[in-house]
Design an enzyme around this catalytic site. Structure first.
Site, mmCIF file in Angstrom:
data_model
loop_
_atom_site.group_PDB
_atom_site.id
_atom_site.type_symbol
_atom_site.label_atom_id
_atom_site.label_comp_id
_atom_site.label_asym_id
_atom_site.label_seq_id
_atom_site.Cartn_x
_atom_site.Cartn_y
_atom_site.Cartn_z
ATOM 1 N N GLY A 120 -5.578 6.363 1.506
ATOM 2 C CA GLY A 120 -5.645 8.268 1.548
ATOM 3 C C GLY A 120 -4.419 8.546 1.648
ATOM 4 O O GLY A 120 -3.538 7.081 2.343
ATOM 5 N N SER A 158 12.810 5.053 -1.524
ATOM 6 C CA SER A 158 13.580 4.142 -0.544
ATOM 7 C C SER A 158 14.088 2.434 -1.290
ATOM 8 O O SER A 158 14.822 2.043 -1.503
ATOM 9 C CB SER A 158 13.700 4.005 0.527
ATOM 10 O OG SER A 158 14.156 3.293 1.591
ATOM 11 N N ARG A 169 15.526 2.843 -4.409
ATOM 12 C CA ARG A 169 17.332 3.110 -4.458
ATOM 13 C C ARG A 169 17.607 1.330 -4.491
ATOM 14 O O ARG A 169 18.848 1.186 -4.775
ATOM 15 C CB ARG A 169 16.733 3.761 -3.736
ATOM 16 C CG ARG A 169 16.875 5.384 -4.443
ATOM 17 C CD ARG A 169 17.820 6.320 -3.204
ATOM 18 N NE ARG A 169 19.048 6.767 -3.964
ATOM 19 C CZ ARG A 169 19.609 7.232 -5.106
ATOM 20 N NH1 ARG A 169 19.067 7.954 -6.054
ATOM 21 N NH2 ARG A 169 20.218 7.347 -5.106
ATOM 22 N N ARG A 225 -9.103 4.233 -3.721
ATOM 23 C CA ARG A 225 -10.031 2.817 -3.252
ATOM 24 C C ARG A 225 -10.053 2.786 -4.167
ATOM 25 O O ARG A 225 -11.016 3.304 -5.610
ATOM 26 C CB ARG A 225 -11.043 4.215 -1.907
ATOM 27 C CG ARG A 225 -10.499 5.114 -1.106
ATOM 28 C CD ARG A 225 -11.045 5.624 0.346
ATOM 29 N NE ARG A 225 -11.049 6.038 1.082
ATOM 30 C CZ ARG A 225 -9.712 6.300 1.557
ATOM 31 N NH1 ARG A 225 -8.860 5.129 2.115
ATOM 32 N NH2 ARG A 225 -9.279 7.459 2.373
ATOM 33 N N ASP A 265 -5.074 -0.026 7.361
ATOM 34 C CA ASP A 265 -5.141 -1.359 7.305
ATOM 35 C C ASP A 265 -6.089 -1.928 6.133
ATOM 36 O O ASP A 265 -5.794 -3.049 6.448
ATOM 37 C CB ASP A 265 -6.103 -1.217 8.992
ATOM 38 C CG ASP A 265 -7.438 -0.758 8.959
ATOM 39 O OD1 ASP A 265 -7.088 0.383 7.967
ATOM 40 O OD2 ASP A 265 -7.914 -0.699 9.744
ATOM 41 N N GLY A 266 -6.953 -0.989 5.735
ATOM 42 C CA GLY A 266 -7.876 -1.696 4.193
ATOM 43 C C GLY A 266 -6.829 -1.888 3.178
ATOM 44 O O GLY A 266 -6.960 -2.833 3.174
ATOM 45 N N THR A 307 0.043 5.472 6.880
ATOM 46 C CA THR A 307 -1.391 6.017 6.763
ATOM 47 C C THR A 307 -1.224 7.527 7.768
ATOM 48 O O THR A 307 -0.328 6.883 8.989
ATOM 49 C CB THR A 307 -2.435 5.563 7.668
ATOM 50 O OG1 THR A 307 -3.686 5.931 8.099
ATOM 51 C CG2 THR A 307 -2.001 4.518 9.325
ATOM 52 N N ASP A 326 -3.506 8.226 10.423
ATOM 53 C CA ASP A 326 -4.007 7.932 11.389
ATOM 54 C C ASP A 326 -3.243 7.442 13.415
ATOM 55 O O ASP A 326 -4.260 7.922 14.315
ATOM 56 C CB ASP A 326 -5.379 7.679 11.583
ATOM 57 C CG ASP A 326 -6.663 7.916 10.595
ATOM 58 O OD1 ASP A 326 -6.316 9.854 10.227
ATOM 59 O OD2 ASP A 326 -7.476 7.824 9.976
ATOM 60 N N ASP A 358 -3.692 4.368 13.572
ATOM 61 C CA ASP A 358 -4.281 3.457 13.534
ATOM 62 C C ASP A 358 -3.705 1.647 13.383
ATOM 63 O O ASP A 358 -5.302 0.955 13.523
ATOM 64 C CB ASP A 358 -6.182 3.722 13.503
ATOM 65 C CG ASP A 358 -5.730 3.938 11.909
ATOM 66 O OD1 ASP A 358 -4.845 3.385 11.018
ATOM 67 O OD2 ASP A 358 -6.914 3.931 10.959
ATOM 68 N N ARG A 411 -10.442 8.431 12.189
ATOM 69 C CA ARG A 411 -12.176 8.228 12.170
ATOM 70 C C ARG A 411 -12.557 7.091 13.281
ATOM 71 O O ARG A 411 -13.414 7.701 13.880
ATOM 72 C CB ARG A 411 -12.109 7.559 10.734
ATOM 73 C CG ARG A 411 -12.977 8.423 9.391
ATOM 74 C CD ARG A 411 -12.698 7.523 8.544
ATOM 75 N NE ARG A 411 -12.145 7.973 7.850
ATOM 76 C CZ ARG A 411 -11.452 6.488 6.624
ATOM 77 N NH1 ARG A 411 -12.793 5.379 5.969
ATOM 78 N NH2 ARG A 411 -9.962 6.070 6.148
ATOM 79 N N HIS A 445 -8.020 18.519 4.698
ATOM 80 C CA HIS A 445 -6.988 17.891 3.983
ATOM 81 C C HIS A 445 -5.472 18.476 4.034
ATOM 82 O O HIS A 445 -4.857 17.733 3.325
ATOM 83 C CB HIS A 445 -7.380 17.615 2.753
ATOM 84 C CG HIS A 445 -8.714 16.316 2.750
ATOM 85 N ND1 HIS A 445 -9.790 16.611 2.496
ATOM 86 C CD2 HIS A 445 -8.104 14.748 1.881
ATOM 87 C CE1 HIS A 445 -10.150 15.248 2.617
ATOM 88 N NE2 HIS A 445 -9.720 14.287 1.593
#
Ligand code: ATP
Length: 329
Positions: free
Chosen positions: A11, A22, A25, A72, A103-104, A125, A127, A129, A171, A251
């Site tokens: 995402g 960054s 550069r 994805r 994390d995926g 991300t 989230d 998480d 999630r 979103h």
């Protein structure tokens, strides 16, 4: 190390663009060639490579999303996909890769590292998480977007004496829900880390209504259930004396202009990723712990579940927010 590639995956999160800027550069400053891979791991398998320069990243520090685009990619999870990706990277003479994602995406980065490619990950991300870093790139912007929106909802809730159920992203983690319940002065957080207690929720709403604080906001993390499902269950108790309305933020939460915090975090992390690759590091994520940017090994973080900050849980309870019951493990 002569040619470094960068891709964004999973995402999108506000701050991915400042990170790419960054990396570009810093890499150019250090005399490297910087290659952007469009559309995440799918673009890698589809050979979507572009050369990045200062012109292409100019102005990107202000933009949400990722101009490299993201995806994805189920094909990449297979062993054959990883092997094909390594061949394509070799064809493009890529000496090192920076992966920005959740994390995926970082698991995918670890697969490439295990096959011998130098890889550094950045936690991109909203989230929050990912274990091993206090904050991910984009979390602060998402929090600020949510509080702006909930503040607006509060105005209409107060005008109509309503209770609003607001569904936010998250999630597997209640981080966004818990933090924004605190920072918007909302009454209830429904989060995956605790078991919701409908009786207590109804009691809080009833108490507020009878005490003439006749509006309330309940923040529901999408990982528990959809806001609509929660609202149905709440109304089914037949104990709520006011009108209940639902807003699903969706979103929009990803689209805020990166905050100062995220611009700086992304810039620091992007710089460190390039410096790490130059110094021969691989198989690590750049993280921030107590304000310090550092590297942590993928193996130390990817199998661990990040807990909510205990001081935030205590704070929520102490200021009277209903967050549910502890789940016995
Ligand atoms: P978000 O936090 O937004 O969900 P994410 O990076 O966790 O971001 P995923 O959909 O889990 O999002 O992963 C993005 C991509 O990373 C997947 O489509 C896949 O290509 C790759 N990926 C995910 N899990 C793995 C894995 N276990 N091994 C290899 N690659 C993976």
């Amino acid at each position: 190390m002569k040619r470094i590639a960068v891709l964004t995956s999973g995402g999108d999160s506000p701050g991915m663009n400042p990170a790419i800027r960054s990396i570009t550069r810093t890499g150019l400053h250090k005399g490297l060639e910087i290659i952007g891979i469009r559309n995440g791991y799918q673009g890698l398998l589809d050979n979507e490579f572009i050369t990045l320069d200062t012109h292409l990243v100019s102005g990107r520090i202000r933009d949400a999303g990722t101009f490299l685009q993201t995806s994805r990619c189920p094909d990449f999870v297979k062993e054959e996909g990883v092997r094909r990706a390594l061949d394509i990277l070799a064809d493009h003479r890529i000496d090192g890769l920076v992966v920005i994602g959740g994390d995926g995406s970082l698991r995918g980065a670890r697969d490439l590292h295990r096959c011998g490619l130098p890889v550094i990950g950045l936690p991109g991300t909203i989230d929050n998480d990912i274990y091993g870093t206090d904050m991910g790139i984009g979390v602060d912007t998402a929090l600020n977007t949510i509080i702006d929106l909930v503040d607006m909802i509060r105005a209409t809730a107060a005008s109509h004496r309503r209770c609003f159920v607001v569904e936010v992203m998250g999630r597997g983690s209640g981080y966004l829900a818990l933090m924004t319940t605190i920072s918007t002065g909302s009454q209830v957080a429904v989060i995956p880390e605790f078991r919701m207690n409908m009786e207590s929720i109804v009691r809080v709403l009833g108490h507020r209504f009878s005490a003439h604080y006749n509006n309330s906001v309940i923040i529901v993390a999408e990982g528990v259930c959809q806001g609509a499902e929660f609202m149905e269950r709440l109304i089914a108790t037949s104990k709520v004396k006011q009108e209940v309305r639902l807003t699903v933020l969706g979103h929009i939460q990803r689209g805020g202009t990166p905050t100062h915090y995220d611009r700086l975090l992304a810039s620091r992390m992007g710089e460190m990723a390039v410096l790490a690759l130059i110094s021969g590091e691989s198989g690590s994520m750049v993280s921030t712990i107590n304000g310090k940017t550092q590297l942590c090994d993928f193996n130390d973080i990817l199998e661990r579940r990040k807990a909510l900050p205990s001081d935030a849980i205590r704070l929520a309870r102490n200021i009277g927010i209903e967050i549910g019951d502890v789940v016995e493990s």
